[in-house]
Design a protein around this motif. Structure first.
Motif, short mmCIF file in Angstrom:
data_model
loop_
_atom_site.label_atom_id
_atom_site.label_comp_id
_atom_site.label_asym_id
_atom_site.label_seq_id
_atom_site.Cartn_x
_atom_site.Cartn_y
_atom_site.Cartn_z
N ARG A 270 54.74 54.23 26.27
CA ARG A 270 55.21 52.84 26.36
C ARG A 270 54.35 52.06 27.36
O ARG A 270 53.99 50.91 27.13
CB ARG A 270 56.67 52.82 26.79
CG ARG A 270 57.63 53.40 25.75
CD ARG A 270 59.00 53.64 26.33
NE ARG A 270 59.70 52.40 26.61
CZ ARG A 270 60.73 52.30 27.47
NH1 ARG A 270 61.14 53.37 28.13
NH2 ARG A 270 61.33 51.15 27.66
N LEU A 271 54.02 52.72 28.47
CA LEU A 271 53.18 52.05 29.47
C LEU A 271 51.78 51.78 28.92
O LEU A 271 51.18 50.74 29.22
CB LEU A 271 53.08 52.91 30.74
CG LEU A 271 54.32 52.91 31.62
CD1 LEU A 271 54.28 54.07 32.61
CD2 LEU A 271 54.44 51.58 32.38
N GLN A 272 51.28 52.69 28.09
CA GLN A 272 49.95 52.48 27.50
C GLN A 272 49.94 51.15 26.73
O GLN A 272 49.01 50.35 26.85
CB GLN A 272 49.59 53.63 26.57
CG GLN A 272 48.21 53.51 25.93
CD GLN A 272 47.95 54.55 24.85
OE1 GLN A 272 48.89 55.09 24.25
NE2 GLN A 272 46.69 54.85 24.60
N ARG A 273 50.99 50.94 25.96
CA ARG A 273 51.06 49.70 25.19
C ARG A 273 51.19 48.48 26.10
O ARG A 273 50.52 47.46 25.90
CB ARG A 273 52.26 49.76 24.25
CG ARG A 273 52.39 48.51 23.40
CD ARG A 273 53.60 48.56 22.53
NE ARG A 273 53.50 47.62 21.42
CZ ARG A 273 54.39 47.51 20.46
NH1 ARG A 273 55.45 48.32 20.44
NH2 ARG A 273 54.24 46.64 19.49
N LYS A 274 52.05 48.62 27.11
CA LYS A 274 52.27 47.49 28.00
C LYS A 274 50.98 47.13 28.75
O LYS A 274 50.60 45.95 28.82
CB LYS A 274 53.37 47.84 29.01
CG LYS A 274 53.67 46.74 30.00
CD LYS A 274 54.76 47.14 30.97
CE LYS A 274 55.04 46.02 31.97
NZ LYS A 274 56.12 46.36 32.90
N ALA B 193 47.90 47.82 27.89
CA ALA B 193 46.88 47.33 26.96
C ALA B 193 47.10 45.84 26.67
O ALA B 193 46.16 45.04 26.67
CB ALA B 193 46.90 48.14 25.67
N GLY B 194 48.36 45.47 26.46
CA GLY B 194 48.67 44.07 26.20
C GLY B 194 48.36 43.19 27.41
O GLY B 194 47.79 42.10 27.30
N ASP C 287 44.60 42.96 27.92
CA ASP C 287 44.00 42.19 26.84
C ASP C 287 44.13 40.68 27.12
O ASP C 287 43.18 39.92 26.94
CB ASP C 287 44.68 42.54 25.50
CG ASP C 287 43.90 42.00 24.32
OD1 ASP C 287 42.67 42.20 24.28
OD2 ASP C 287 44.50 41.37 23.44
N LEU D 133 41.99 54.67 27.65
CA LEU D 133 43.44 54.48 27.58
C LEU D 133 43.79 53.20 26.86
O LEU D 133 44.73 53.15 26.06
CB LEU D 133 44.04 54.45 29.00
CG LEU D 133 45.55 54.19 29.01
CD1 LEU D 133 46.31 55.43 28.56
CD2 LEU D 133 46.04 53.73 30.37
N LEU D 134 43.02 52.14 27.13
CA LEU D 134 43.35 50.82 26.59
C LEU D 134 42.68 50.56 25.24
O LEU D 134 42.92 49.53 24.63
CB LEU D 134 42.94 49.75 27.60
CG LEU D 134 43.53 49.98 29.01
CD1 LEU D 134 42.89 49.05 30.02
CD2 LEU D 134 45.03 49.82 29.01
N GLY D 135 41.88 51.51 24.77
CA GLY D 135 41.26 51.39 23.45
C GLY D 135 40.18 50.33 23.38
O GLY D 135 39.87 49.82 22.30
N LEU D 136 39.57 49.98 24.52
CA LEU D 136 38.62 48.87 24.56
C LEU D 136 37.19 49.35 24.31
O LEU D 136 36.83 50.46 24.70
CB LEU D 136 38.67 48.19 25.93
CG LEU D 136 40.06 47.68 26.35
CD1 LEU D 136 40.01 47.16 27.78
CD2 LEU D 136 40.51 46.59 25.40
N ALA E 118 39.22 44.20 22.95
CA ALA E 118 39.50 44.98 21.74
C ALA E 118 39.06 44.21 20.50
O ALA E 118 39.37 43.02 20.36
CB ALA E 118 40.99 45.30 21.66
#
Lengths: 433, 69
Positions: free
Chosen positions: A335-339, A341-342, A345, A380-383, A407
């Motif tokens: 959940r933190l990964q998504r938070k 990343a957003g 971003d 982690l952030l997929g960047l 991203a």
């Protein structure tokens, strides 16, 4: 045009298209380079000589009949967790020595369709984790080529292949790029397909590309994406964020080098702000490590039970301890990964790229694979991220400057990287003697 | 044993010294203890970060999620 190892992918394609560089000659030149130097460097786990010669003959025939493929005749080294039909995918794991792939991984099939030739499988740390590969650093054989994409990272500056495929789940693309002095590019998460690749962590695995220059990365990316990512462009009012938190954690020579690169870019017209990410280094690393450990354990537990003595000490300890992580912590981390990343971003909307050292040190000794912490944020952030070998350190070993983009904005990052290399030229490849 | 960020490194090492040396040997116990100590710190770091009830994990790859939003 004469054919020689060390030709860039662009030169090879131009030579093949122009009829001055037969693919067969290109392949022979690179096979010879491998034969001359790989006893020292140990970049390749398997060399694909017979299959490569056969493919070269087919590509020459196609060339004679008028075909002009975007990567016509470009030799590619393939990290040995990625399937190439007819070759074993060993992954540094002895029980897999006869594990011959029946078909190509999706990325290999795509490169082959564009005219590339898979010249061999490059050494990896076992299953792309932390136990060092047999590969040596071409700048100093006693130094680490990093990991996990050790063979791919070393093959390019050793002129054994102009392009190589690697992977990154923590820092395994960018760190070998920095230690070996190659350009390493990790695209946005999910952009390069993972079918036919031995997984490590489903939420974090990326594939990526090595080359000697940004223009070769642009060539391959453009061909794969079917969009033009070439050029060297700085947008008006371009802003780059340089991260003081990461500079403070680096060896002095690395920090000073990256600050010097930033100053050069400022002089050339970029706006470089010294500002930290809105999320701390420690928080990013903690989230990554919990996901990494739990997923790696899920991937490997059954195999470890089957082959306990074949696993290296580090991956084995990682798999065993990863199984102790409670499910709620893993989910909290996801959940933190998504938070995060957003959050990042949104923050990145104000910048064209983030600048930081690729690694906190020069290449370490061969018993280790180096500090992976600075490569983790982009993973982690997929960047998308790229490491550029912009200098040599006090040990006469390469230093890497890392640029991270937004991203999905991979081609913009590549054009910015092209501009950076015009202002801050890349180091030359090492003389292997 | 399950990991808990409240467990001290000393407690973990004592636990492992009793249970793991016999199974793994001393070198492997040390490797495992180092790894567990590291993970314990990482878990503590993750536990410190708060989330709203509505914040879910990613349903799929990061980039796909972003492109659809």
């Amino acid at each position: 045009m004469s054919v020689y190892p060390g030709m860039t992918a662009r030169e090879i394609v131009a030579g093949v298209h122009g009829g001055t560089a037969p693919v067969s000659d290109v392949i022979e030149a690179h096979l010879h380079q491998i034969e001359m130097h790989d006893d020292d460097i140990r970049a390749f786990a398997t060399v694909n000589a017979d299959l490569a010669r056969t493919e070269a003959a087919v590509l020459d025939a196609r060339s004679e009949s008028g075909a002009r493929l975007p990567l016509h005749g470009v030799p590619v080294g393939v990290k040995d967790i990625i399937d190439v039909a007819g070759l074993p995918t060993i992954a540094g794991f002895d029980p897999y020595r006869s594990n011959v792939a029946r078909r190509d991984a999706a990325i290999v099939a795509r490169l082959r369709s564009l005219g590339a030739v898979m010249i061999g499988k490059t050494h990896t740390t076992q299953f792309a984790v932390g136990d060092p590969a047999p590969t040596r650093n071409p700048w100093n054989l006693e130094k680490s080529p990093a990991g996990s994409s050790a063979g791919s990272g070393a093959a390019v500056p050793s002129r054994m292949a102009p392009i190589a495929l690697g992977s990154q789940t923590a820092g395994s693309m960018l760190r070998p790029a920095a230690f070996n002095g190659s350009v390493g590019f990790k695209p946005t998460f999910g952009w390069m397909p993972l079918d036919g690749v031995i997984p490590l962590c489903w939420s974090l695995d990326h594939l990526g590309l090595y080359a000697a220059g940004v223009d070769d990365i642009q060539l391959v990316y453009s061909a794969l994406a079917d969009e033009d990512a070439s050029g060297a462009t700085l947008r008006p009012q371009s802003r780059i964020a340089m991260l003081p938190e990461y500079l403070a954690l680096s060896d002095r020579a690395i920090a000073e080098h990256v600050q010097a690169v930033a100053e050069t870019l400022r002089s050339a017209g970029a706006i470089v702000d010294e500002i930290n990410l809105p999320v701390s280094f420690d928080d990013i690393y903690a989230v990554h490590q919990v996901i990494f450990s739990a997923e790696m354990s899920a991937v490997h537990s059954a195999n470890l039970a089957r082959y306990p003595d074949a696993y290296g000490a580090r991956i084995r300890a990682g798999v065993e301890t990863g199984s102790l992580i409670p499910a709620n912590y893993l989910l909290h981390a996801r959940r933190l990964q998504r938070k995060l990343a957003g959050h990042i971003d949104q923050w990145l909307a104000g910048y064209d790229a983030v600048l930081l050292p690729t690694v906190s040190t020069e290449a370490c000794d061969r018993a280790e694979t180096g500090d992976r912490r600075f490569q983790v944020p982009a993973t982690l952030l997929g960047l998308p991220a790229i490491s550029l070998p912009t200098g040599l350190g006090p040990g006469r070993l390469p230093l890497g400057a890392q640029f991270i983009g937004r991203a999905g904005q991979d081609s913009a990052l590549l054009r910015l990287a092209g501009w950076v290399t015009e202002q801050s030229p890349l180091i030359k490849r090492p003389d292997l003697g | 044993m399950k990991l808990d960020p409240e467990l001290s490194a000393q407690t973990l090492r004592e636990h492992l010294a009793i249970t793991a040396d016999n199974v793994y040997g001393r070198n492997r116990t040390a490797e495992l203890a180092d790894q567990i100590e590291h993970l314990s710190r990482m878990l503590a770091g993750v536990a410190r970060m708060e989330l709203d009830l509505t914040e879910a994990p990613l349903p799929g790859p990061v980039h796909l999620d972003r492109r659809s939003s």
